[in-house]
Design an enzyme around this catalytic site. Structure first.
Site, PDB file in Angstrom:
ATOM      1  N   LYS A 115       0.853  -1.184   0.000  1.00 13.70           N
ATOM      2  CA  LYS A 115       0.000   0.000   0.000  1.00 13.70           C
ATOM      3  C   LYS A 115       0.892   1.238   0.000  1.00 13.70           C
ATOM      4  CE  LYS A 115      -3.779   1.993   2.792  1.00 13.70           C
ATOM      5  NZ  LYS A 115      -4.658   1.714   3.964  1.00 13.70           N
ATOM      6  N   SER A 208      -9.448   1.458   2.412  1.00 13.85           N
ATOM      7  CA  SER A 208      -8.423   2.281   1.772  1.00 13.85           C
ATOM      8  C   SER A 208      -7.283   1.454   1.215  1.00 13.85           C
ATOM      9  CB  SER A 208      -7.868   3.312   2.756  1.00 13.85           C
ATOM     10  OG  SER A 208      -7.078   2.699   3.746  1.00 13.85           O
ATOM     11  N   SER A 230      -9.707  -1.119   6.788  1.00 17.65           N
ATOM     12  CA  SER A 230      -9.081  -0.957   5.471  1.00 17.65           C
ATOM     13  C   SER A 230      -8.226  -2.127   5.002  1.00 17.65           C
ATOM     14  CB  SER A 230      -8.246   0.323   5.452  1.00 17.65           C
ATOM     15  OG  SER A 230      -9.098   1.442   5.499  1.00 17.65           O
TER      16      SER A 230
END
Length: 572
Positions: A115, A208, A230
């Site tokens: 990420k 996210s 997330s």
């Protein structure tokens, strides 16, 4: 050479172990490896290791296959924010080590993604924020160093909802100012509805952390981060397995924060065994993160947990109130929670799998804080402060943990960057965003940044401490731990990601895995003639602190019995 995925994963890697995989690959290779090429599509990490071990492929070839897939499909999915320019060279080094008999472990030569809020020094770390576009930090995250030492290749940075979805409540999942909108490989189309046709995905990617690239076979697995859902939500929405670990099992040093009270990195993959190996590769103590050391690291990459009979005799609790059945909290006019009829049907089938595998089902096993009659003791009535109405003066009945933590920890993170920091404070970031509004720095405004920045780290510390104590009481002592103890449970069994709020406040672990699908029903509805593809719908095992080994065992046994991973058909 390409192993048939149904036969391979249908039998499971516990029964179809690595030695057998190697033997099978050797046999198939002797029958015609020259004519058939090993494919990364839907391959597990164990299969890749087995194929590399007998010379059917190499780390370099695996990297090149993934890069070719990114080149072919990225324009439709927007899964990546950066590609490692050194990935092929790193693969060659690892192939040379393998040839010399030097293997670093089960991640040796395996490409994974991070990420894009996790520091790397050979790719930018942007958090998706325009202020950090092209920014390369001066140090790499501890988990990155651990993964590289374990032989993993950091192939790419994934897209994400900007700053891990702490910018604005109206911002669609997987939108950021650097890349725009990400798309779900199970229905990679934009939303056509009036008022929603700004480019956002019609099938929500969730949370996210992006599961887009892992689901579409752009890399073997990816590292996500979770503060409040997330990891679990994108795994659910893109048909993946994920392990959200106990806070402190994995170091957060070198990760753009929301709040150290709840932040953690975790593993996302196609299969339970892959997620377990990835988690093992990045966990451990770190003097740069005082929360670490809370859980002992796995001594064998969780191999002992890959037990296909792990559900036999397990006591699994079904917390009906809120998570399955809607409830009305004290003083409220209407109910909260519950499942749709389609979701109920999925969970009924899932519980039947548990029973068939020998689990003892405790139903109901409700969480005391969820059904508490006193409003002060009811967890459903103490949500996080999220938006402008919950700024100073409007936050009496919500927890300030996230908005306070963002002010405290984001500024500490900026300080760690030294003179290289693109902005000097949260206030400066907000000012940058306002000055660059015409460049879409804040397309959906920045309400969450605003309510964070008005917090005073010193003067509001007592309020933070009180809210933190209440969160822990309602989520742990009178929540998850109470139910586990009262009903003598190994784990609680939750639909999709529905436990994310109470779980993240507790800082406890979860393993989510795919199981079914439900209609993608939107309000207002999609226009006539637009046939929406269904939404993946998974199941989650949750437990107390440091219970990852047992949760992985339960999830692995469930996975082997159900075998519900379904690749996205549009990206073969």
């Amino acid at each position: 050479m390409r192993m048939d995925q149904t036969s391979m994963h249908g039998r499971g890697l516990a029964r179809f172990g690595l030695v057998t995989v190697v033997a099978t690959l050797t046999l198939v290779g002797s029958l015609g490896a020259a004519e058939e090429k090993f494919s990364v599509v839907e391959s597990s990490i164990a299969e890749m290791q087995a194929a590399m071990g007998v010379g059917l492929t190499s780390s370099e070839d695996i990297v090149l296959q993934y890069l070719e897939r990114i080149e072919r499909y990225e324009d439709r999915l927007h899964a990546t924010l950066a590609i490692n320019p050194n990935a092929v060279a790193q693969a060659r080094v690892l192939d040379a080590e393998r040839a010399e008999g030097k293997l670093r472990g089960p991640l040796h030569g395996i490409p994974v993604a991070l990420k894009d809020n996790i520091h790397t020094t050979d790719m930018p770390t942007t958090g998706g924020a325009l202020a950090f576009k092209d920014y390369v930090p001066p140090y790499e995250a501890t988990l990155v160093a651990k993964l590289e030492a374990a032989g993993a290749i950091i192939l790419a940075k994934t897209t994400l909802t900007e700053l891990a979805n702490w910018v604005a409540t109206g911002m669609p999942n997987s939108y950021n100012a650097v890349r725009g909108y990400g798309y779900n490989p199970y229905d990679p189309r934009p939303d056509p509805r009036e008022g929603f046709n700004d480019g956002r995905a019609v099938l929500d990617t969730g949370g996210s952390s992006s599961g887009i690239g892992t689901a579409a076979n752009f890399w073997a697995a990816n590292v996500g981060t979770e503060t409040s859902g997330s990891i679990q939500i994108p795994a659910n929405n893109t048909g993946l397995v994920a392990i959200k670990p106990t806070v402190g099992r994995v170091s957060r040093h070198g990760i753009i924060p929301i709040t150290a009270d709840q932040d953690t990195a975790g593993a996302m993959a196609k299969y339970v065994a892959d997620a377990a190996v990835l988690l093992a590769g990045m966990e451990g103590e770190d003097p740069s993160d005082s929360a670490t050391g809370v859980c002992p690291p796995s001594a064998d990459s969780y191999q002992a947990s890959l037990n296909a009979d792990g559900l036999k005799g397990a006591r699994i609790g079904i917390p009906r109130a809120f998570f399955y059945r809607a409830v009305t909290p004290p003083g409220e006019a209407g109910p909260r929670g519950g499942l749709s009829p389609a979701e109920v049907a999925v969970m009924d089938r899932a519980i039947a799998v548990l029973k068939a595998q020998g689990a003892e089902i405790v139903d109901p096993a409700d969480l005391p804080s969820v059904i508490a009659k006193d409003p002060d003791d009811n967890q459903l009535l103490f949500a996080n402060c999220y938006d402008l109405p919950q700024g100073k003066g409007g936050d009496a009945n919500c927890s300030v943990i996230l908005k306070y933590g963002m002010k405290r920890d984001f500024n500490l993170w900026l300080d760690s960057l030294g003179d290289s920091a693109p902005v000097e404070s949260l206030t400066a970031l907000r000012e940058f965003n306002l000055a660059h509004r015409s460049q879409n720095a804040i397309r959906y405004d920045q309400a969450e940044l605003d309510i964070s920045d008005e917090m005073d780290v010193e003067k509001d510390r007592a309020r933070w401490r009180a809210d933190r104590d209440k969160d822990l009481r309602l989520s742990r002592t009178e929540g998850i731990d109470a139910a586990l103890k009262d009903y003598r449970l190994d784990a609680l069994f939750i639909p999709s990601w529905r436990s994310e709020n109470i779980l993240n406040k507790a800082g406890y672990p979860a393993v989510i895995l795919p199981f079914g699908e439900v209609p993608n029903t939107l309000d207002p509805p999609l226009p006539k003639g637009f046939d929406a593809e269904p939404m993946p719908f998974g199941v989650t095992f949750i437990g107390t602190a440091c219970s990852e080994p047992r949760l992985i065992e339960l999830a692995y046994a469930f996975e082997q019995a159900s075998r519900k991973r379904r690749p996205p058909v549009q990206f073969p």
